[in-house]
Write a protein that holds these residues in place. Structure first.
Motif, PDB file in Angstrom:
ATOM      1  N   GLN A 263      -4.135  41.246  31.494  1.00  0.00           N
ATOM      2  CA  GLN A 263      -4.448  42.480  30.709  1.00  0.00           C
ATOM      3  C   GLN A 263      -5.938  42.356  30.108  1.00  0.00           C
ATOM      4  O   GLN A 263      -6.108  42.169  29.224  1.00  0.00           O
ATOM      5  CB  GLN A 263      -3.659  42.783  29.574  1.00  0.00           C
ATOM      6  N   ASN A 264      -6.882  42.196  31.220  1.00  0.00           N
ATOM      7  CA  ASN A 264      -8.229  42.233  30.713  1.00  0.00           C
ATOM      8  C   ASN A 264      -8.895  43.254  29.935  1.00  0.00           C
ATOM      9  O   ASN A 264      -9.754  43.274  29.287  1.00  0.00           O
ATOM     10  CB  ASN A 264      -8.966  41.852  32.310  1.00  0.00           C
ATOM     11  N   GLN A 265      -8.375  44.474  30.193  1.00  0.00           N
ATOM     12  CA  GLN A 265      -8.940  45.696  29.717  1.00  0.00           C
ATOM     13  C   GLN A 265      -8.489  45.737  27.994  1.00  0.00           C
ATOM     14  O   GLN A 265      -8.763  46.643  27.376  1.00  0.00           O
ATOM     15  CB  GLN A 265      -8.446  46.755  30.236  1.00  0.00           C
ATOM     16  N   VAL A 266      -7.439  44.602  27.544  1.00  0.00           N
ATOM     17  CA  VAL A 266      -7.279  44.839  26.085  1.00  0.00           C
ATOM     18  C   VAL A 266      -8.486  44.756  24.874  1.00  0.00           C
ATOM     19  O   VAL A 266      -8.415  45.688  24.104  1.00  0.00           O
ATOM     20  CB  VAL A 266      -6.115  43.695  25.975  1.00  0.00           C
ATOM     21  N   LEU A 267      -9.552  44.123  25.431  1.00  0.00           N
ATOM     22  CA  LEU A 267     -10.667  44.010  24.637  1.00  0.00           C
ATOM     23  C   LEU A 267     -11.218  45.450  24.623  1.00  0.00           C
ATOM     24  O   LEU A 267     -11.727  45.543  23.428  1.00  0.00           O
ATOM     25  CB  LEU A 267     -11.617  42.960  25.121  1.00  0.00           C
ATOM     26  N   PHE A 268     -11.113  46.171  25.521  1.00  0.00           N
ATOM     27  CA  PHE A 268     -11.681  47.593  25.452  1.00  0.00           C
ATOM     28  C   PHE A 268     -10.880  48.733  25.244  1.00  0.00           C
ATOM     29  O   PHE A 268     -11.314  49.800  25.064  1.00  0.00           O
ATOM     30  CB  PHE A 268     -12.548  47.791  26.796  1.00  0.00           C
ATOM     31  N   GLU A 269      -9.806  48.472  24.831  1.00  0.00           N
ATOM     32  CA  GLU A 269      -8.647  49.440  24.732  1.00  0.00           C
ATOM     33  C   GLU A 269      -8.683  50.089  23.348  1.00  0.00           C
ATOM     34  O   GLU A 269      -9.082  49.503  22.326  1.00  0.00           O
ATOM     35  CB  GLU A 269      -7.229  48.795  24.736  1.00  0.00           C
ATOM     36  N   LYS A 270      -8.770  51.145  23.169  1.00  0.00           N
ATOM     37  CA  LYS A 270      -9.082  51.987  21.755  1.00  0.00           C
ATOM     38  C   LYS A 270      -7.619  51.656  20.911  1.00  0.00           C
ATOM     39  O   LYS A 270      -6.581  51.925  21.135  1.00  0.00           O
ATOM     40  CB  LYS A 270      -9.100  53.476  22.213  1.00  0.00           C
ATOM     41  N   ARG A 271      -8.129  51.385  19.792  1.00  0.00           N
ATOM     42  CA  ARG A 271      -7.138  50.902  18.587  1.00  0.00           C
ATOM     43  C   ARG A 271      -6.461  52.138  17.970  1.00  0.00           C
ATOM     44  O   ARG A 271      -7.437  52.924  17.790  1.00  0.00           O
ATOM     45  CB  ARG A 271      -7.640  49.943  17.853  1.00  0.00           C
ATOM     46  N   ILE A 272      -5.333  52.061  17.663  1.00  0.00           N
ATOM     47  CA  ILE A 272      -4.657  53.078  16.874  1.00  0.00           C
ATOM     48  C   ILE A 272      -5.136  53.200  15.441  1.00  0.00           C
ATOM     49  O   ILE A 272      -4.827  51.973  14.843  1.00  0.00           O
ATOM     50  CB  ILE A 272      -3.282  53.356  16.919  1.00  0.00           C
ATOM     51  N   SER A 273      -5.591  53.911  15.019  1.00  0.00           N
ATOM     52  CA  SER A 273      -6.342  54.289  13.655  1.00  0.00           C
ATOM     53  C   SER A 273      -5.159  54.455  12.578  1.00  0.00           C
ATOM     54  O   SER A 273      -4.672  55.441  13.000  1.00  0.00           O
ATOM     55  CB  SER A 273      -7.688  54.862  13.436  1.00  0.00           C
ATOM     56  N   GLU A 274      -4.957  53.602  11.653  1.00  0.00           N
ATOM     57  CA  GLU A 274      -3.920  54.213  10.763  1.00  0.00           C
ATOM     58  C   GLU A 274      -4.571  54.358   9.300  1.00  0.00           C
ATOM     59  O   GLU A 274      -4.359  53.431   8.406  1.00  0.00           O
ATOM     60  CB  GLU A 274      -2.702  53.376  10.799  1.00  0.00           C
ATOM     61  N   PRO A 275      -5.231  55.614   9.028  1.00  0.00           N
ATOM     62  CA  PRO A 275      -6.070  55.412   7.595  1.00  0.00           C
ATOM     63  C   PRO A 275      -5.285  55.464   6.554  1.00  0.00           C
ATOM     64  O   PRO A 275      -4.146  56.402   6.739  1.00  0.00           O
ATOM     65  CB  PRO A 275      -7.045  56.836   7.923  1.00  0.00           C
ATOM     66  N   LEU A 276      -5.450  54.887   5.466  1.00  0.00           N
ATOM     67  CA  LEU A 276      -4.707  54.886   4.245  1.00  0.00           C
ATOM     68  C   LEU A 276      -5.797  55.246   3.145  1.00  0.00           C
ATOM     69  O   LEU A 276      -6.637  54.521   2.813  1.00  0.00           O
ATOM     70  CB  LEU A 276      -3.956  53.411   3.884  1.00  0.00           C
ATOM     71  N   ASN A 277      -5.257  56.163   2.389  1.00  0.00           N
ATOM     72  CA  ASN A 277      -6.131  56.819   1.529  1.00  0.00           C
ATOM     73  C   ASN A 277      -5.533  56.019  -0.006  1.00  0.00           C
ATOM     74  O   ASN A 277      -4.430  56.253  -0.125  1.00  0.00           O
ATOM     75  CB  ASN A 277      -5.949  58.281   1.172  1.00  0.00           C
ATOM     76  N   LEU A 278      -6.573  55.528  -0.672  1.00  0.00           N
ATOM     77  CA  LEU A 278      -6.045  54.787  -1.938  1.00  0.00           C
ATOM     78  C   LEU A 278      -5.797  55.727  -3.088  1.00  0.00           C
ATOM     79  O   LEU A 278      -6.412  56.768  -3.132  1.00  0.00           O
ATOM     80  CB  LEU A 278      -7.052  53.757  -2.441  1.00  0.00           C
ATOM     81  N   SER A 279      -4.608  55.483  -3.932  1.00  0.00           N
ATOM     82  CA  SER A 279      -4.375  56.434  -4.878  1.00  0.00           C
ATOM     83  C   SER A 279      -5.171  56.203  -6.030  1.00  0.00           C
ATOM     84  O   SER A 279      -5.800  55.314  -6.286  1.00  0.00           O
ATOM     85  CB  SER A 279      -2.854  55.748  -5.471  1.00  0.00           C
ATOM     86  N   LEU A 280      -5.211  57.293  -6.736  1.00  0.00           N
ATOM     87  CA  LEU A 280      -6.264  57.495  -7.937  1.00  0.00           C
ATOM     88  C   LEU A 280      -5.913  56.669  -9.087  1.00  0.00           C
ATOM     89  O   LEU A 280      -6.779  55.771  -9.513  1.00  0.00           O
ATOM     90  CB  LEU A 280      -6.405  58.771  -8.410  1.00  0.00           C
ATOM     91  N   ASP A 281      -4.457  56.348  -9.318  1.00  0.00           N
ATOM     92  CA  ASP A 281      -4.040  55.331 -10.289  1.00  0.00           C
ATOM     93  C   ASP A 281      -4.450  53.955  -9.821  1.00  0.00           C
ATOM     94  O   ASP A 281      -4.868  53.049 -10.672  1.00  0.00           O
ATOM     95  CB  ASP A 281      -2.633  55.515 -10.433  1.00  0.00           C
ATOM     96  N   PHE A 282      -4.345  53.572  -8.631  1.00  0.00           N
ATOM     97  CA  PHE A 282      -4.735  52.241  -8.165  1.00  0.00           C
ATOM     98  C   PHE A 282      -6.283  52.051  -8.355  1.00  0.00           C
ATOM     99  O   PHE A 282      -6.694  51.002  -8.736  1.00  0.00           O
ATOM    100  CB  PHE A 282      -4.464  51.978  -6.779  1.00  0.00           C
ATOM    101  N   ILE A 283      -7.076  52.968  -8.200  1.00  0.00           N
ATOM    102  CA  ILE A 283      -8.546  52.811  -8.241  1.00  0.00           C
ATOM    103  C   ILE A 283      -8.985  52.633  -9.714  1.00  0.00           C
ATOM    104  O   ILE A 283      -9.915  51.973 -10.113  1.00  0.00           O
ATOM    105  CB  ILE A 283      -8.980  54.113  -7.642  1.00  0.00           C
ATOM    106  N   ARG A 284      -8.198  53.263 -10.634  1.00  0.00           N
ATOM    107  CA  ARG A 284      -8.564  53.515 -12.116  1.00  0.00           C
ATOM    108  C   ARG A 284      -7.898  52.194 -12.695  1.00  0.00           C
ATOM    109  O   ARG A 284      -8.790  51.645 -13.661  1.00  0.00           O
ATOM    110  CB  ARG A 284      -7.899  54.673 -12.680  1.00  0.00           C
ATOM    111  N   ASN A 285      -6.702  51.772 -12.425  1.00  0.00           N
ATOM    112  CA  ASN A 285      -6.143  50.726 -13.133  1.00  0.00           C
ATOM    113  C   ASN A 285      -6.318  49.141 -12.506  1.00  0.00           C
ATOM    114  O   ASN A 285      -6.441  48.314 -13.365  1.00  0.00           O
ATOM    115  CB  ASN A 285      -4.834  50.921 -13.411  1.00  0.00           C
ATOM    116  N   ASP A 286      -6.793  49.218 -11.316  1.00  0.00           N
ATOM    117  CA  ASP A 286      -6.647  47.713 -10.781  1.00  0.00           C
ATOM    118  C   ASP A 286      -8.054  47.265 -10.666  1.00  0.00           C
ATOM    119  O   ASP A 286      -9.365  47.868 -10.452  1.00  0.00           O
ATOM    120  CB  ASP A 286      -6.224  47.823  -9.292  1.00  0.00           C
ATOM    121  N   GLU A 287      -8.436  46.018 -11.369  1.00  0.00           N
ATOM    122  CA  GLU A 287      -9.631  45.346 -11.512  1.00  0.00           C
ATOM    123  C   GLU A 287     -10.189  45.007 -10.164  1.00  0.00           C
ATOM    124  O   GLU A 287     -11.672  45.215 -10.014  1.00  0.00           O
ATOM    125  CB  GLU A 287      -9.618  44.058 -12.423  1.00  0.00           C
ATOM    126  N   LYS A 288      -9.552  44.470  -9.229  1.00  0.00           N
ATOM    127  CA  LYS A 288     -10.090  44.180  -7.877  1.00  0.00           C
ATOM    128  C   LYS A 288     -10.618  45.574  -6.999  1.00  0.00           C
ATOM    129  O   LYS A 288     -11.605  45.583  -6.560  1.00  0.00           O
ATOM    130  CB  LYS A 288      -8.921  43.689  -6.916  1.00  0.00           C
TER     131      LYS A 288
END
Length: 398
Positions: A263-288
């Motif tokens: 499987q030499n083409q693995v390096l060039f295979e398109k990766r499946i993107s799984e975008p995750l939107n952060l919740s507003l509560d997490f952004i407001r309350n978490d220091e990190k």
């Protein structure tokens, strides 16, 4: 525990202690509110805290204070921020409506009939509001569960439970629509007035809007469950590979080398993107999360800003006002001027000054238009004449 003497005392107490109550409500999930912090917000007056505890507004738990569940639920319901979904309210209200419909149909006294009708109207309004809020709560809980729940098994289980609640809401919506449209014809024929009709129309609109949202929630849950399944299968394979690698048996127990060479083409295979939107509560309350936002903002500041290209100056020729005049033929004016003459219409139009060139065919068309539109004001004779190959009747003003 004592209770408030009247509504005036309750409202004045909430107003006097609004700083403390607002602060405790806003931090009801993030921290346990200390007694020492609360005493500062009541001007170091312990009697005011004792009064709130005595009236059941707050309760003490060791060195911490928290809002009483009854008041907490009240504030969450009023502000529409509750996360608990209690669908038994809708089912119970449907049963109450059916019971009061029977009472209404059996009652002969007008005052008691009106009281049953008033209760039915109030309950129908309540069903619409509760259903609408339940749909909003399910949607919010679905998004929060997918974004914030760290345990994959619990995340999947919670989403499945929310899907069951979605199904229950859908069934309750169908029951309510059936109740107001097909089930109780006799009652709605007898009791229907302007207010009840308006309530039913609003309720149908709310329930149909909820039905559309229920469909979107179902699609969202299916999508989230598919993402969890994909991520879970990937993590499970990753754990097995890591276990074999840590025990130095990955090459002996698997054909990983053979697969990698094939499987030499693995390096060039398109990766499946799984975008995750952060919740507003997490952004407001978490220091990190806040630190990450500051780092991203700093990177954005360092980026080179491209100046947009400015368009050339608009030529003055395009800004000059140009007026075009066009002379329009007014049939009403032609009729009025013809009425003051003794000439016949065809000859009048042929010699009429239109203040612009009008050829013979256009004048013939105008003759036909005036003759047809103002037929009642004209006298058409049986005598005919011919001009330039056109035969016309003699038309005179009445």
């Amino acid at each position: 525990m004592n209770t408030f003497n009247d509504i005036k005392e309750l409202v004045s107490t909430l107003k006097r202690e609004e700083k403390l109550i607002a602060e405790m409500f806003s931090k009801r999930k993030s921290i346990d509110y200390k007694y020492s912090d609360a005493i500062e917000l009541v001007d170091s007056d312990e009697g005011r805290l004792d009064f709130l505890k005595d009236r059941g507004v707050i309760r003490e738990n060791g060195n911490y204070l928290e809002l009483d569940d009854y008041f907490l639920e009240f504030f969450e319901q009023i502000l529409d921020v509750n996360e608990e979904i209690n669908l038994s309210y809708i089912d119970e209200n449907i049963k109450n409506i059916k019971e009061n419909i029977d009472y209404f149909l059996n009652e002969n006294n007008e005052n008691r009939r009106y009281s049953y009708l008033k209760f039915i109207k109030k309950t129908l309004r309540k069903i619409g509001i509760i259903t609408f809020k339940s749909v909003i709560d399910i949607r919010r809980n679905v998004e929060n569960t997918f974004k914030n729940e760290a345990n994959y098994k619990n995340k999947q289980l919670k989403l499945q439970n929310l899907d069951e609640k979605r199904t229950l809401v859908k069934r309750l919506i169908e029951q309510t629509l059936h109740l107001v449209t097909a089930e109780e014809h006799t009652f709605f024929n007898r009791a229907l007035d302007e207010e009840l009709n308006r309530i039913i129309v609003d309720l149908k609109f709310q329930l149909r809007e909820c039905s559309h949202n229920i469909i979107e929630i179902e699609k969202q849950i299916i999508d989230y469950l598919n993402q969890i399944k994909h991520q879970g299968e990937f993590l499970e394979k990753l754990r097995k590979l890591k276990y074999l690698k840590d025990h130095f048996t990955i090459e002996a127990e698997t054909d990983i080398k053979q697969l990698l060479t094939q499987q030499n083409q693995v390096l060039f295979e398109k990766r499946i993107s799984e975008p995750l939107n952060l919740s507003l509560d997490f952004i407001r309350n978490d220091e990190k999360a806040f630190e990450s936002i500051k780092k991203m903002a700093k990177k954005q500041k360092d980026r080179k800003l491209f100046q947009p290209e400015i368009a050339d100056r608009i030529s003055d020729d395009f800004l000059e006002n140009k007026t075009e005049e066009e002379i329009m033929i007014n049939l009403e004016e032609i009729r009025n001027q013809f009425s003051a003459t003794s000439d016949h219409l065809f000859n009048f139009i042929m010699n009429y000054d239109f203040r612009k060139p009008v050829d013979f065919s256009e004048r013939v068309t105008l003759f036909c238009q005036v003759s047809s539109q103002y037929e009642k004001d004209l006298k058409v004779e049986d005598h005919f004449q011919t001009h330039n190959g056109v035969e016309f009747a003699l038309v005179y003003p009445k």
